[in-house]
Write a protein that holds these residues in place. Structure first.
Motif, PDB file in Angstrom:
ATOM      1  N   THR A   1      10.602   6.944  -4.986  1.00 57.87           N
ATOM      2  CA  THR A   1      10.331   5.552  -4.612  1.00 57.87           C
ATOM      3  C   THR A   1      10.565   4.624  -5.798  1.00 57.87           C
ATOM      4  O   THR A   1      11.245   3.603  -5.683  1.00 57.87           O
ATOM      5  CB  THR A   1       8.881   5.399  -4.111  1.00 57.87           C
ATOM      6  OG1 THR A   1       8.706   6.214  -2.946  1.00 57.87           O
ATOM      7  CG2 THR A   1       8.540   3.964  -3.779  1.00 57.87           C
ATOM      8  N   PHE A   2      10.005   4.974  -6.954  1.00 55.89           N
ATOM      9  CA  PHE A   2      10.139   4.121  -8.127  1.00 55.89           C
ATOM     10  C   PHE A   2      11.546   4.191  -8.712  1.00 55.89           C
ATOM     11  O   PHE A   2      12.077   3.189  -9.186  1.00 55.89           O
ATOM     12  CB  PHE A   2       9.095   4.493  -9.185  1.00 55.89           C
ATOM     13  CG  PHE A   2       8.955   3.458 -10.245  1.00 55.89           C
ATOM     14  CD1 PHE A   2       8.388   2.227  -9.966  1.00 55.89           C
ATOM     15  CD2 PHE A   2       9.416   3.693 -11.526  1.00 55.89           C
ATOM     16  CE1 PHE A   2       8.276   1.249 -10.949  1.00 55.89           C
ATOM     17  CE2 PHE A   2       9.303   2.729 -12.517  1.00 55.89           C
ATOM     18  CZ  PHE A   2       8.731   1.510 -12.221  1.00 55.89           C
ATOM     19  N   SER A   3      12.163   5.352  -8.652  1.00 56.83           N
ATOM     20  CA  SER A   3      13.530   5.510  -9.182  1.00 56.83           C
ATOM     21  C   SER A   3      14.513   4.590  -8.472  1.00 56.83           C
ATOM     22  O   SER A   3      15.419   4.044  -9.103  1.00 56.83           O
ATOM     23  CB  SER A   3      13.993   6.955  -9.040  1.00 56.83           C
ATOM     24  OG  SER A   3      13.253   7.785  -9.890  1.00 56.83           O
ATOM     25  N   LEU A   4      14.319   4.404  -7.173  1.00 58.74           N
ATOM     26  CA  LEU A   4      15.207   3.513  -6.433  1.00 58.74           C
ATOM     27  C   LEU A   4      15.101   2.085  -6.952  1.00 58.74           C
ATOM     28  O   LEU A   4      16.100   1.373  -7.035  1.00 58.74           O
ATOM     29  CB  LEU A   4      14.898   3.561  -4.936  1.00 58.74           C
ATOM     30  CG  LEU A   4      15.866   2.798  -4.045  1.00 58.74           C
ATOM     31  CD1 LEU A   4      17.259   3.410  -4.112  1.00 58.74           C
ATOM     32  CD2 LEU A   4      15.385   2.785  -2.617  1.00 58.74           C
TER      33      LEU A   4
ATOM     34  N   PRO B   1      17.258  -2.943  -8.152  1.00 52.90           N
ATOM     35  CA  PRO B   1      16.948  -4.317  -8.554  1.00 52.90           C
ATOM     36  C   PRO B   1      16.318  -4.477  -9.938  1.00 52.90           C
ATOM     37  O   PRO B   1      16.389  -5.546 -10.522  1.00 52.90           O
ATOM     38  CB  PRO B   1      15.982  -4.798  -7.466  1.00 52.90           C
ATOM     39  CG  PRO B   1      15.395  -3.561  -6.893  1.00 52.90           C
ATOM     40  CD  PRO B   1      16.465  -2.522  -6.994  1.00 52.90           C
ATOM     41  N   LEU B   2      15.730  -3.425 -10.482  1.00 49.23           N
ATOM     42  CA  LEU B   2      15.089  -3.526 -11.804  1.00 49.23           C
ATOM     43  C   LEU B   2      15.933  -2.927 -12.924  1.00 49.23           C
ATOM     44  O   LEU B   2      15.473  -2.806 -14.061  1.00 49.23           O
ATOM     45  CB  LEU B   2      13.715  -2.855 -11.773  1.00 49.23           C
ATOM     46  CG  LEU B   2      12.740  -3.360 -10.716  1.00 49.23           C
ATOM     47  CD1 LEU B   2      11.411  -2.635 -10.822  1.00 49.23           C
ATOM     48  CD2 LEU B   2      12.559  -4.860 -10.800  1.00 49.23           C
TER      49      LEU B   2
ATOM     50  N   LYS C   1      14.127 -11.077  -3.914  1.00 49.20           N
ATOM     51  CA  LYS C   1      15.298 -11.187  -3.037  1.00 49.20           C
ATOM     52  C   LYS C   1      15.808  -9.833  -2.553  1.00 49.20           C
ATOM     53  O   LYS C   1      16.783  -9.763  -1.809  1.00 49.20           O
ATOM     54  CB  LYS C   1      16.421 -11.935  -3.758  1.00 49.20           C
ATOM     55  CG  LYS C   1      16.043 -13.355  -4.081  1.00 49.20           C
ATOM     56  CD  LYS C   1      17.160 -14.061  -4.794  1.00 49.20           C
ATOM     57  CE  LYS C   1      16.724 -15.474  -5.146  1.00 49.20           C
ATOM     58  NZ  LYS C   1      17.751 -16.192  -5.865  1.00 49.20           N
ATOM     59  N   TRP C   2      15.164  -8.769  -2.972  1.00 56.38           N
ATOM     60  CA  TRP C   2      15.618  -7.426  -2.639  1.00 56.38           C
ATOM     61  C   TRP C   2      15.196  -7.051  -1.221  1.00 56.38           C
ATOM     62  O   TRP C   2      14.070  -7.331  -0.799  1.00 56.38           O
ATOM     63  CB  TRP C   2      15.035  -6.439  -3.646  1.00 56.38           C
ATOM     64  CG  TRP C   2      15.471  -5.031  -3.478  1.00 56.38           C
ATOM     65  CD1 TRP C   2      16.738  -4.543  -3.592  1.00 56.38           C
ATOM     66  CD2 TRP C   2      14.643  -3.905  -3.185  1.00 56.38           C
ATOM     67  NE1 TRP C   2      16.742  -3.183  -3.401  1.00 56.38           N
ATOM     68  CE2 TRP C   2      15.467  -2.778  -3.147  1.00 56.38           C
ATOM     69  CE3 TRP C   2      13.277  -3.755  -2.960  1.00 56.38           C
ATOM     70  CZ2 TRP C   2      14.980  -1.503  -2.882  1.00 56.38           C
ATOM     71  CZ3 TRP C   2      12.783  -2.489  -2.697  1.00 56.38           C
ATOM     72  CH2 TRP C   2      13.637  -1.376  -2.661  1.00 56.38           C
ATOM     73  N   ILE C   3      16.071  -6.411  -0.503  1.00 61.00           N
ATOM     74  CA  ILE C   3      15.763  -5.910   0.839  1.00 61.00           C
ATOM     75  C   ILE C   3      15.649  -4.392   0.739  1.00 61.00           C
ATOM     76  O   ILE C   3      16.642  -3.708   0.444  1.00 61.00           O
ATOM     77  CB  ILE C   3      16.848  -6.300   1.848  1.00 61.00           C
ATOM     78  CG1 ILE C   3      16.926  -7.822   1.943  1.00 61.00           C
ATOM     79  CG2 ILE C   3      16.563  -5.671   3.205  1.00 61.00           C
ATOM     80  CD1 ILE C   3      18.078  -8.335   2.760  1.00 61.00           C
ATOM     81  N   PRO C   4      14.439  -3.858   0.938  1.00 60.81           N
ATOM     82  CA  PRO C   4      14.261  -2.405   0.804  1.00 60.81           C
ATOM     83  C   PRO C   4      14.972  -1.635   1.911  1.00 60.81           C
ATOM     84  O   PRO C   4      14.970  -2.071   3.059  1.00 60.81           O
ATOM     85  CB  PRO C   4      12.748  -2.222   0.883  1.00 60.81           C
ATOM     86  CG  PRO C   4      12.212  -3.442   1.520  1.00 60.81           C
ATOM     87  CD  PRO C   4      13.193  -4.537   1.280  1.00 60.81           C
ATOM     88  N   PRO C   5      15.564  -0.501   1.563  1.00 58.41           N
ATOM     89  CA  PRO C   5      16.236   0.312   2.586  1.00 58.41           C
ATOM     90  C   PRO C   5      15.217   1.023   3.487  1.00 58.41           C
ATOM     91  O   PRO C   5      14.071   1.256   3.099  1.00 58.41           O
ATOM     92  CB  PRO C   5      17.034   1.329   1.766  1.00 58.41           C
ATOM     93  CG  PRO C   5      16.332   1.407   0.458  1.00 58.41           C
ATOM     94  CD  PRO C   5      15.707   0.069   0.225  1.00 58.41           C
ATOM     95  N   THR C   6      15.644   1.357   4.657  1.00 55.13           N
ATOM     96  CA  THR C   6      14.796   2.055   5.618  1.00 55.13           C
ATOM     97  C   THR C   6      14.277   3.358   5.020  1.00 55.13           C
ATOM     98  O   THR C   6      15.037   4.128   4.421  1.00 55.13           O
ATOM     99  CB  THR C   6      15.590   2.355   6.906  1.00 55.13           C
ATOM    100  OG1 THR C   6      16.064   1.115   7.429  1.00 55.13           O
ATOM    101  CG2 THR C   6      14.726   3.051   7.942  1.00 55.13           C
ATOM    102  N   GLY C   7      12.980   3.577   5.148  1.00 54.54           N
ATOM    103  CA  GLY C   7      12.362   4.808   4.659  1.00 54.54           C
ATOM    104  C   GLY C   7      12.056   4.815   3.179  1.00 54.54           C
ATOM    105  O   GLY C   7      11.568   5.809   2.650  1.00 54.54           O
ATOM    106  N   TRP C   8      12.300   3.704   2.481  1.00 55.89           N
ATOM    107  CA  TRP C   8      12.113   3.658   1.033  1.00 55.89           C
ATOM    108  C   TRP C   8      10.668   3.931   0.615  1.00 55.89           C
ATOM    109  O   TRP C   8      10.410   4.801  -0.195  1.00 55.89           O
ATOM    110  CB  TRP C   8      12.569   2.310   0.480  1.00 55.89           C
ATOM    111  CG  TRP C   8      12.015   1.990  -0.868  1.00 55.89           C
ATOM    112  CD1 TRP C   8      12.359   2.596  -2.040  1.00 55.89           C
ATOM    113  CD2 TRP C   8      11.005   1.048  -1.197  1.00 55.89           C
ATOM    114  NE1 TRP C   8      11.634   2.064  -3.088  1.00 55.89           N
ATOM    115  CE2 TRP C   8      10.782   1.107  -2.573  1.00 55.89           C
ATOM    116  CE3 TRP C   8      10.260   0.149  -0.447  1.00 55.89           C
ATOM    117  CZ2 TRP C   8       9.865   0.313  -3.232  1.00 55.89           C
ATOM    118  CZ3 TRP C   8       9.343  -0.653  -1.094  1.00 55.89           C
ATOM    119  CH2 TRP C   8       9.160  -0.565  -2.468  1.00 55.89           C
TER     120      TRP C   8
ATOM    121  N   GLY D   1       5.305  -2.057   1.323  1.00 62.08           N
ATOM    122  CA  GLY D   1       5.495  -1.442   0.009  1.00 62.08           C
ATOM    123  C   GLY D   1       6.067  -2.428  -0.988  1.00 62.08           C
ATOM    124  O   GLY D   1       5.624  -2.507  -2.135  1.00 62.08           O
ATOM    125  N   LEU D   2       7.034  -3.222  -0.544  1.00 59.50           N
ATOM    126  CA  LEU D   2       7.613  -4.243  -1.405  1.00 59.50           C
ATOM    127  C   LEU D   2       6.544  -5.254  -1.817  1.00 59.50           C
ATOM    128  O   LEU D   2       6.441  -5.609  -2.997  1.00 59.50           O
ATOM    129  CB  LEU D   2       8.766  -4.954  -0.691  1.00 59.50           C
ATOM    130  CG  LEU D   2       9.415  -6.126  -1.418  1.00 59.50           C
ATOM    131  CD1 LEU D   2       9.968  -5.689  -2.772  1.00 59.50           C
ATOM    132  CD2 LEU D   2      10.493  -6.745  -0.550  1.00 59.50           C
TER     133      LEU D   2
END
Length: 93
Positions: A21-24, A29-30, A57-64, A73-74
């Motif tokens: 989760t954090f690696s993504l 975005p980070l 402005k980030w859109i999280p992917p499905t299942g992130w 989560g965001l």
């Protein structure tokens, strides 16, 4: 493995999330703010705020974060970065 994010502000609860989760976030975005690999780093308040701004402005992917809970989560990360006063980020064995 898990990543522990401990805020310097004692009024904000620490967050423990899956490494994936954090690696993504770090690889997406980070990427320009937090240098991978993350094993034991400190972020000051200014850097934490920069992380929140990058995530706005980030859109999280499905299942992130969890299936169907991507935006909650965001919001959890946005709140943590904004109110943390800085963070200690480390890998939890």
């Amino acid at each position: 493995m898990a990543i522990q994010l401990t805020p310097k502000n004692s009024n904000v609860q620490r967050l423990i999330v899956a490494d994936k989760t954090f690696s993504l976030l770090v690889e997406g975005p980070l990427k320009k703010i937090i240098q991978a690999p993350v094993d034991d780093i400190q972020l000051d308040d200014k850097t934490a705020i920069s992380c929140a701004i990058a995530l706005e402005k980030w859109i999280p992917p499905t299942g992130w974060f969890a299936s169907g809970k991507e935006y909650s989560g965001l919001c959890t990360f946005l709140d943590l970065f904004r109110r943390s006063g800085g963070l200690h980020i480390k890998i939890e064995g």
